[in-house]
Design a protein around this motif. Structure first.
Motif, PDB file in Angstrom:
ATOM      1  N   PHE A  78       0.829  -1.212   0.000  1.00 53.09           N
ATOM      2  CA  PHE A  78       0.000   0.000   0.000  1.00 53.09           C
ATOM      3  C   PHE A  78       0.866   1.266   0.000  1.00 53.09           C
ATOM      4  N   VAL A  79       1.935   1.255   0.826  1.00 51.59           N
ATOM      5  CA  VAL A  79       2.836   2.410   0.868  1.00 51.59           C
ATOM      6  C   VAL A  79       3.483   2.625  -0.496  1.00 51.59           C
ATOM      7  N   LEU A  80       3.980   1.541  -1.110  1.00 53.69           N
ATOM      8  CA  LEU A  80       4.596   1.650  -2.432  1.00 53.69           C
ATOM      9  C   LEU A  80       3.584   2.116  -3.471  1.00 53.69           C
ATOM     10  N   ILE A 165      10.030  12.819 -16.843  1.00 54.04           N
ATOM     11  CA  ILE A 165       9.704  11.596 -17.589  1.00 54.04           C
ATOM     12  C   ILE A 165      10.247  10.376 -16.850  1.00 54.04           C
ATOM     13  N   ILE A 166      11.506  10.445 -16.407  1.00 53.41           N
ATOM     14  CA  ILE A 166      12.109   9.327 -15.680  1.00 53.41           C
ATOM     15  C   ILE A 166      11.326   9.034 -14.401  1.00 53.41           C
ATOM     16  N   ARG A 167      10.925  10.075 -13.708  1.00 52.88           N
ATOM     17  CA  ARG A 167      10.160   9.908 -12.470  1.00 52.88           C
ATOM     18  C   ARG A 167       8.839   9.187 -12.735  1.00 52.88           C
ATOM     19  N   LYS A 168       8.146   9.545 -13.808  1.00 50.45           N
ATOM     20  CA  LYS A 168       6.861   8.921 -14.139  1.00 50.45           C
ATOM     21  C   LYS A 168       7.037   7.468 -14.578  1.00 50.45           C
ATOM     22  N   VAL A 169       8.080   7.183 -15.348  1.00 53.00           N
ATOM     23  CA  VAL A 169       8.343   5.804 -15.773  1.00 53.00           C
ATOM     24  C   VAL A 169       8.590   4.922 -14.552  1.00 53.00           C
ATOM     25  N   PHE A 170       9.425   5.391 -13.623  1.00 49.90           N
ATOM     26  CA  PHE A 170       9.687   4.601 -12.422  1.00 49.90           C
ATOM     27  C   PHE A 170       8.463   4.541 -11.521  1.00 49.90           C
ATOM     28  N   GLY A 171       7.586   5.513 -11.609  1.00 52.40           N
ATOM     29  CA  GLY A 171       6.330   5.452 -10.869  1.00 52.40           C
ATOM     30  C   GLY A 171       5.452   4.306 -11.351  1.00 52.40           C
ATOM     31  N   VAL A 172       5.379   4.120 -12.671  1.00 58.40           N
ATOM     32  CA  VAL A 172       4.593   3.016 -13.226  1.00 58.40           C
ATOM     33  C   VAL A 172       5.212   1.672 -12.837  1.00 58.40           C
ATOM     34  N   ILE A 173       6.553   1.577 -12.891  1.00 63.31           N
ATOM     35  CA  ILE A 173       7.233   0.344 -12.477  1.00 63.31           C
ATOM     36  C   ILE A 173       6.943   0.055 -11.010  1.00 63.31           C
ATOM     37  N   ALA A 178       4.119  -2.823  -6.577  1.00 62.55           N
ATOM     38  CA  ALA A 178       3.190  -2.800  -5.440  1.00 62.55           C
ATOM     39  C   ALA A 178       2.080  -3.828  -5.630  1.00 62.55           C
ATOM     40  N   VAL A 179       1.550  -3.924  -6.840  1.00 64.50           N
ATOM     41  CA  VAL A 179       0.493  -4.894  -7.121  1.00 64.50           C
ATOM     42  C   VAL A 179       1.023  -6.316  -6.954  1.00 64.50           C
TER      43      VAL A 179
END
Length: 190
Positions: A78-80, A165-173, A178-179
């Motif tokens: 959940f935190v991630l 862009i890098i921040r958003k890509v790593f956010g999706v990863i 997390a899932v």
């Protein structure tokens, strides 16, 4: 010894996404401008010590209060998840006050070895062998040191849009991680 290249790579990527040192470059630049020189070596060594110590005693602390690693991993998922949402949407769900000093406190903890990193370490411990996680910590600490030492040059090369862009890509990863953490550990609780 249970060294496994796949586990090392997976744990390294998870920690890289959680630590998000690239996404922290604007914060590091701001701190450097505000307080002057940041001791990169000292900050990375303290962060590494905190992470390794928590990797070993974090589980004991959980046992002391009666929580198993799988429960912590589900909570960590959940935190991630929320960290990933922050990264993807560019919002701040949790924000600390700006620090007055950039010694160990804002850089080593909580910027590098913060709550998300601690949660990720214990979540990783539920899935991977400890020696692979330690190698992943060392890989990330080396990268963190390089980024801290050359943050101004990196900012010039990537620019504001490149960092976003890098921040958003790593956010999706991180969201996918997390899932995966949630689904693989929730079954162990029932």
């Amino acid at each position: 010894m249970n060294f496994n290249l796949r586990e090392i790579a997976s744990a390294s990527m998870i920690l890289f996404a959680v630590i998000d040192i690239i996404g922290s470059i604007p914060i590091i630049i701001s701190l450097r401008n505000k307080v002057g020189h940041i001791q990169s070596g000292k900050a990375t060594l303290v962060a590494a010590a905190i992470m390794v110590a928590f990797l070993f005693i974090g589980e004991e602390i959980l046992k002391l209060i009666g929580i198993d690693v799988n429960s912590f991993a589900v909570a960590g998922a959940f935190v991630l998840f929320f960290l990933a949402i922050e990264m993807i949407l560019g919002i701040a769900l949790y924000k600390d006050d700006e620090p007055e000093s950039a010694s160990i406190v804002p850089i080593a903890f909580p910027l590098i070895a913060g709550a998300g990193t601690m949660t990720a370490l214990l979540s990783l411990r539920a899935e991977f062998h400890v020696e692979n996680i330690i190698v992943a910590i060392i890989i990330n600490i080396i990268f963190v040191y390089i980024v801290l030492k050359s943050s101004k040059a990196i900012e010039r090369v990537l620019g504001r849009n490149g960092i976003n862009i890098i921040r958003k890509v790593f956010g999706v990863i991180l969201l996918a991680i997390a899932v995966k953490l949630f689904t693989s550990n929730i079954n162990q609780l029932f």
